[in-house]
Structure formats: C-alpha cells, structure tokens
Scaffold this motif. Structure first.
Motif, PDB file in Angstrom:
ATOM      1  N   UNK A  32       0.822  -1.203   0.000  1.00  0.00           N
ATOM      2  CA  UNK A  32       0.000   0.000   0.000  1.00  0.00           C
ATOM      3  C   UNK A  32       0.862   1.261   0.000  1.00  0.00           C
ATOM      4  N   UNK A  33       0.303   2.306  -0.582  1.00  0.00           N
ATOM      5  CA  UNK A  33       0.817   3.654  -0.371  1.00  0.00           C
ATOM      6  C   UNK A  33       0.097   4.188   0.862  1.00  0.00           C
ATOM      7  N   UNK A  34       0.854   4.458   1.920  1.00  0.00           N
ATOM      8  CA  UNK A  34       0.247   4.924   3.172  1.00  0.00           C
ATOM      9  C   UNK A  34       0.273   6.439   3.235  1.00  0.00           C
ATOM     10  N   UNK A  35      -0.873   7.019   3.567  1.00  0.00           N
ATOM     11  CA  UNK A  35      -0.974   8.453   3.825  1.00  0.00           C
ATOM     12  C   UNK A  35      -1.243   8.640   5.304  1.00  0.00           C
ATOM     13  N   UNK A  36      -0.471   9.526   5.938  1.00  0.00           N
ATOM     14  CA  UNK A  36      -0.372   9.550   7.387  1.00  0.00           C
ATOM     15  C   UNK A  36      -1.275  10.594   8.038  1.00  0.00           C
ATOM     16  N   UNK A  37      -1.838  10.229   9.182  1.00  0.00           N
ATOM     17  CA  UNK A  37      -2.631  11.185   9.949  1.00  0.00           C
ATOM     18  C   UNK A  37      -1.764  12.317  10.494  1.00  0.00           C
ATOM     19  N   UNK A  38      -0.468  12.061  10.689  1.00  0.00           N
ATOM     20  CA  UNK A  38       0.422  13.071  11.249  1.00  0.00           C
ATOM     21  C   UNK A  38       1.063  13.978  10.230  1.00  0.00           C
ATOM     22  N   UNK A  39       0.708  13.847   8.947  1.00  0.00           N
ATOM     23  CA  UNK A  39       1.276  14.718   7.913  1.00  0.00           C
ATOM     24  C   UNK A  39       0.799  16.154   8.115  1.00  0.00           C
ATOM     25  N   UNK A  40       1.551  17.093   7.563  1.00  0.00           N
ATOM     26  CA  UNK A  40       1.276  18.510   7.798  1.00  0.00           C
ATOM     27  C   UNK A  40      -0.100  18.955   7.354  1.00  0.00           C
ATOM     28  N   UNK A  41      -0.657  18.334   6.298  1.00  0.00           N
ATOM     29  CA  UNK A  41      -1.973  18.748   5.798  1.00  0.00           C
ATOM     30  C   UNK A  41      -3.105  18.326   6.730  1.00  0.00           C
ATOM     31  N   UNK A  43      -5.709  15.561   9.059  1.00  0.00           N
ATOM     32  CA  UNK A  43      -6.613  14.443   8.811  1.00  0.00           C
ATOM     33  C   UNK A  43      -7.716  14.772   7.819  1.00  0.00           C
ATOM     34  N   UNK A  44      -7.982  16.048   7.616  1.00  0.00           N
ATOM     35  CA  UNK A  44      -9.046  16.385   6.669  1.00  0.00           C
ATOM     36  C   UNK A  44      -8.710  15.941   5.254  1.00  0.00           C
ATOM     37  N   UNK A  45      -7.431  15.871   4.933  1.00  0.00           N
ATOM     38  CA  UNK A  45      -7.071  15.372   3.603  1.00  0.00           C
ATOM     39  C   UNK A  45      -7.408  13.888   3.475  1.00  0.00           C
ATOM     40  N   UNK A  46      -7.339  13.144   4.581  1.00  0.00           N
ATOM     41  CA  UNK A  46      -7.715  11.733   4.537  1.00  0.00           C
ATOM     42  C   UNK A  46      -9.232  11.594   4.406  1.00  0.00           C
ATOM     43  N   UNK A 155      -6.843  16.928  -2.056  1.00  0.00           N
ATOM     44  CA  UNK A 155      -7.124  18.341  -2.321  1.00  0.00           C
ATOM     45  C   UNK A 155      -8.528  18.544  -2.876  1.00  0.00           C
ATOM     46  N   UNK A 156      -9.453  17.672  -2.489  1.00  0.00           N
ATOM     47  CA  UNK A 156     -10.861  17.832  -2.853  1.00  0.00           C
ATOM     48  C   UNK A 156     -11.654  18.250  -1.605  1.00  0.00           C
ATOM     49  N   UNK A 157     -12.946  18.455  -1.782  1.00  0.00           N
ATOM     50  CA  UNK A 157     -13.839  18.842  -0.670  1.00  0.00           C
ATOM     51  C   UNK A 157     -13.257  20.035   0.078  1.00  0.00           C
ATOM     52  N   UNK A 158     -12.817  21.018  -0.651  1.00  0.00           N
ATOM     53  CA  UNK A 158     -12.100  22.145  -0.047  1.00  0.00           C
ATOM     54  C   UNK A 158     -12.965  22.941   0.920  1.00  0.00           C
ATOM     55  N   UNK A 159     -14.277  22.797   0.837  1.00  0.00           N
ATOM     56  CA  UNK A 159     -15.153  23.538   1.758  1.00  0.00           C
ATOM     57  C   UNK A 159     -14.952  23.124   3.214  1.00  0.00           C
ATOM     58  N   UNK A 160     -14.416  21.929   3.464  1.00  0.00           N
ATOM     59  CA  UNK A 160     -14.249  21.510   4.852  1.00  0.00           C
ATOM     60  C   UNK A 160     -13.138  22.281   5.568  1.00  0.00           C
ATOM     61  N   UNK A 214     -12.451   9.433  14.000  1.00  0.00           N
ATOM     62  CA  UNK A 214     -11.277  10.191  14.468  1.00  0.00           C
ATOM     63  C   UNK A 214     -10.750  11.123  13.397  1.00  0.00           C
ATOM     64  N   UNK A 215     -10.885  10.749  12.128  1.00  0.00           N
ATOM     65  CA  UNK A 215     -10.394  11.623  11.064  1.00  0.00           C
ATOM     66  C   UNK A 215     -11.324  12.815  10.857  1.00  0.00           C
ATOM     67  N   UNK A 216     -12.600  12.621  11.106  1.00  0.00           N
ATOM     68  CA  UNK A 216     -13.560  13.706  10.926  1.00  0.00           C
ATOM     69  C   UNK A 216     -13.395  14.783  11.988  1.00  0.00           C
TER      70      UNK A 216
END
Length: 276
Positions: A32-41, A43-46, A155-160, A214-216
């Motif tokens: 898998x390509x893992x995308x991290x909850x601790x990345x600078x962007x 959890x909203x990106x997840x 980079x979608x759902x930018x309204x959040x 938790x991501x929300x």
C-alpha cells in the motif's frame, strides 16, 4: 466499512507528494501507499481521500482500493531519514492505505489517448468534489494495464477547510481550463447525463459512513462525526444538481503556476531534535 489491515513493514518513502507518503506491506500480503494522519496537511485530507475516492469508484471511475492501515511506528525503525521517523511517530494507529499499482506509469497525454467521454466523466467528477489538484502540471492519474486510474484526492472537498462559508460552495464555479484532460475535448453533457442521476442521498450516506470518526473530528473532541458526514453529503447532493453549469473550459494559464491554497502548504512534521 473500509478493509482494515495492519502495516508489517515500512519499505520506502515516496517523495513525489508534499505529504511524504510511504510504501508499506500489510498483514493481508498487500502493498500500500500509506498516507499519514500526522502529515502537515492534517486528517481532513484523509477525509477527502475516502469520500472522493469511494464516490469516484461508485460512479464507475477507477481508483485504487482504499483501506484503513493500522500503524505501529516501530515497523519503520530501520528508516534512516529523521523526517520520515518524525512522521511515523506522529501517526500511530489508523492511517489511510491506497493499493499500490506495481508497474503503473504517470499519465502522459502524448502517450495515452483519453476519449472525450472518459475525459468528460473525470472532469465532471473533479468539478463535483472541487478537485484543485489534477492540472496539467500535476495530473494525479496513472496508467495501469492500459487503463486510466485516479489517485490523490486529498485536495478535494475544499469547503471543509472553511465551514462558515459552506453555503456558497454548492454553486462554486469550477474552472477546468488547466485540467490535465481539458485537451481531450471532454464531453461534459454526456458525463452529466451519466453521473448526476447516480449521486443520491443514499449513495452519499454510504460513502461518508466509510470515514473513521477520528479523522472527521481531528483534535476537536466536541465535534459531531454524524453532523460532519451529513454536511458533506448535503453539499455534494446540492452540488451534483448544478455543477454542470458551473464548469468552464478555457485557455490554460501560462506555464508559471499560481500559488496553491495555503492549507496545502502546511509545514511538514518537525525533524527529531528540532526546537519547538
């Protein structure tokens, strides 16, 4: 629910993206390509990855399989890069996994022809979720076994990122002039006929339910996951009804790219040993 697996080996960082995703193996023997909850962007990106990716799949577009990937930072203890180590230690527990497509190639319009019908479906979908990151500069598409696959929907759902202004988001214009598939003469009328009737309240409830609570809510313990899911679903349902009139395709901008949104430029995790 998304499949839940556990990371068993950290293979290598993937440095193409600003969030520094990593390639990992999991206990289901998948890669898998893992995308991290601790990345600078954050959890909203997840959240955006799950809602947009799973919505695209249900609309008949190809998206790598997504999974919730549980991480013990110890699996990457042999990684020498301090920045990667900081990211791993900032992301224990559930992260996002995207099925790795071995041998896939980045989309090149000179090497892979896309029909107007398929191009229209991708552009229409990107307008629906307000994808600001599928331009000719950064297509975020792969070609695998002769088919076009969509990746990277953070980079979608930018309204959040600005809920107080969400009322205006349903009718927000979408300029597809720089879209990677704009030169393919996208058939937006056919796309609207095909896809708009599929975007129902029931479908959106199904898709938003896949996002872990938790991501929300992030670090806001007072946030209501059910209410946030409902807001996303309501906005997407309203947008599906009018988005066809919101899309414009004109001349692409000059080669020098405009500045990306500020939330895409969030700082990377602090390196080990750096001051606060």
């Amino acid at each position: 629910m998304l499949t839940e697996v556990t990371a068993t080996r950290y293979i290598t960082p993937l440095r193409e993206g600003g969030s520094l995703p990593g390639l990992v193996e999991a206990d289901d023997l998948g890669t898998y390509v893992m995308k991290f909850t601790g990345a600078g962007q954050g959890r909203r990106t997840l959240v955006a990855e799950v809602i947009s990716g799973e919505l695209a799949r249900r609309l008949g577009l190809r998206v790598p399989r997504l999974a919730v990937l549980d991480l013990d930072p110890a699996v990457g203890r042999a990684e020498p890069d301090e920045e990667v180590q900081a990211l791993l230690h900032a992301s224990p527990g559930p992260n996002l996994g995207m099925d790795y497509l071995p041998g896939s190639l980045g989309f090149d319009p000179l090497a892979y022809a896309v029909s107007p019908r398929e191009a229209g479906r991708v552009v229409w979908f990107d307008a629906l979720v307000n994808n600001v990151d599928r331009s000719w500069r950064n297509p975020n598409m792969l070609v695998w076994h002769g088919d076009l696959w969509l990746i990277d929907h953070g980079a979608t759902l930018t309204w959040q990122h600005n809920w107080p202004a969400v009322e205006a988001a349903a009718a927000r214009p979408y300029d597809a002039s720089d879209h990677a598939l704009a030169p393919c003469r996208p058939d937006l009328g056919a796309a609207a006929d095909d896809l708009a009737p599929l975007v129902t309240a029931e479908l959106l409830a199904e898709v938003t339910a896949l996002v872990p609570d938790a991501w929300l809510v992030g670090d806001d313990e007072t946030a209501d996951p059910a209410a946030l899911r409902a807001r996303h679903a309501e906005l997407l349902l309203a947008r599906a009804a009018v988005v066809s009139e919101a899309i414009t395709v004109g001349d692409p901008t000059p080669a020098r790219p405009p500045a990306p949104p500020g939330w895409l430029l969030a700082p990377a995790p602090r390196r080990a040993g750096e001051g606060r």
